[in-house]
Design an enzyme around this catalytic site. Structure first.
Site, PDB file in Angstrom:
ATOM      1  N   SER A  44       0.853  -1.185   0.000  1.00 48.30           N
ATOM      2  CA  SER A  44       0.000   0.000   0.000  1.00 48.30           C
ATOM      3  C   SER A  44       0.889   1.235   0.000  1.00 48.30           C
ATOM      4  CB  SER A  44      -0.893   0.027   1.240  1.00 48.30           C
ATOM      5  OG  SER A  44      -1.526   1.280   1.407  1.00 48.30           O
ATOM      6  N   TYR A  83      -1.796  -0.694  10.261  1.00 49.00           N
ATOM      7  CA  TYR A  83      -1.966  -1.096   8.860  1.00 49.00           C
ATOM      8  C   TYR A  83      -0.731  -0.725   8.042  1.00 49.00           C
ATOM      9  CZ  TYR A  83      -3.880  -1.274   4.119  1.00 49.00           C
ATOM     10  OH  TYR A  83      -4.092  -1.548   2.790  1.00 49.00           O
TER      11      TYR A  83
END
Length: 252
Positions: A144, A158
């Site tokens: 990501s 995350y």
């Protein structure tokens, strides 16, 4: 006329979102598919949709909880036995839960860490074991843009997991195993089930089909690292790596 088979791709977390759309787009390119996820009813629906549009494809689906290490190795080996070879494994299964550290939500943060990193480790182990035996293969890690730097608040855990899986993949690449390619894909803001419930959608959000098209193009080119879609995430990715943290908070 039967379309030419391009090879076989195994996709984890394929029941929805980016995984399901990657399956559709790779089927359109001529790949046979091994799809796994926890929700088998969604996998069955996806298989039916793909075969209705591309009847020459072979699509196999299996239930898999990626946090079950033994099951990961078993399911990956079953796909390899079924297809003969697995040309590409896309480690896509992920979780977006999270809360600022120290606010009483360790359970959610731990769950994200287990799914996004420890489970990715098991998937990578299982994939590379198959690739070593075959003498070839393509490991694709879905990271990501948030994994490029430490992120605040709900993104802290995350982002850390996505940085971790990128480093894991780079380590496999650094080993330079003959015949094995490794790609790390850094998606920007692409609409999916993971972010559908976010009240305030961020800037530069693109629809699932558009975002995944950029991901698939980068994967097909076997790019070592790819920020997708290219605009604005190539310049943003570069900026994230060098900007001081106060500016990073404003950018993301």
């Amino acid at each position: 006329m039967k379309s030419r088979n391009q090879g076989t791709i195994l996709v984890t977390g394929a029941s929805s979102g980016l995984g399901a759309e990657m399956a559709r787009q790779f089927a359109a390119l001529g790949y046979d598919l091994g799809l796994c996820a926890r929700r088998t009813e969604r996998l069955d629906e996806l298989r039916t949709q793909i075969l209705a549009e591309y009847p020459d494809r072979v699509v196999s689906v299996k239930q898999l909880d990626v946090t079950d290490d033994a099951a990961v190795f078993t399911v990956f080996d079953e796909f390899a036995d079924e297809f003969g070879t697995i040309d590409r494994v896309i480690v896509n299964a992920g979780l977006g839960k999270g809360a600022p550290l120290g606010t009483g939500h360790h359970k959610a943060n731990r769950e994200t860490a287990v799914v996004n990193f420890l489970a990715a480790l098991a998937q990578s182990e299982a994939a590379v074991k198959i690739f070593r035996a075959q003498g070839r293969g393509h490991l694709v890690m879905i990271s990501s843009i948030s994994g490029l730097r430490g992120m605040p608040k709900t993104l802290t855990t995350y982002a850390a997991t996505k940085a971790g899986v990128a480093a894991l993949a780079e380590g496999v690449r650094a080993e330079a195993i003959p015949g094995i390619d490794v790609s790390v894909i850094y998606p920007g803001y692409i609409r999916s089930e993971m972010n559908d419930r976010v009240k305030h959608q961020p800037k530069f959000m693109v629809d699932t089909e558009t975002g995944v098209r950029a991901m698939v193009a980068a994967i097909e080119k076997r790019r070592a690292n790819a920020y997708v879609p290219g605009w604005p995430w190539v310049p943003v990715g570069f900026a994230l790596r060098i900007l001081p943290l106060p500016l990073v908070r404003k950018l993301i």
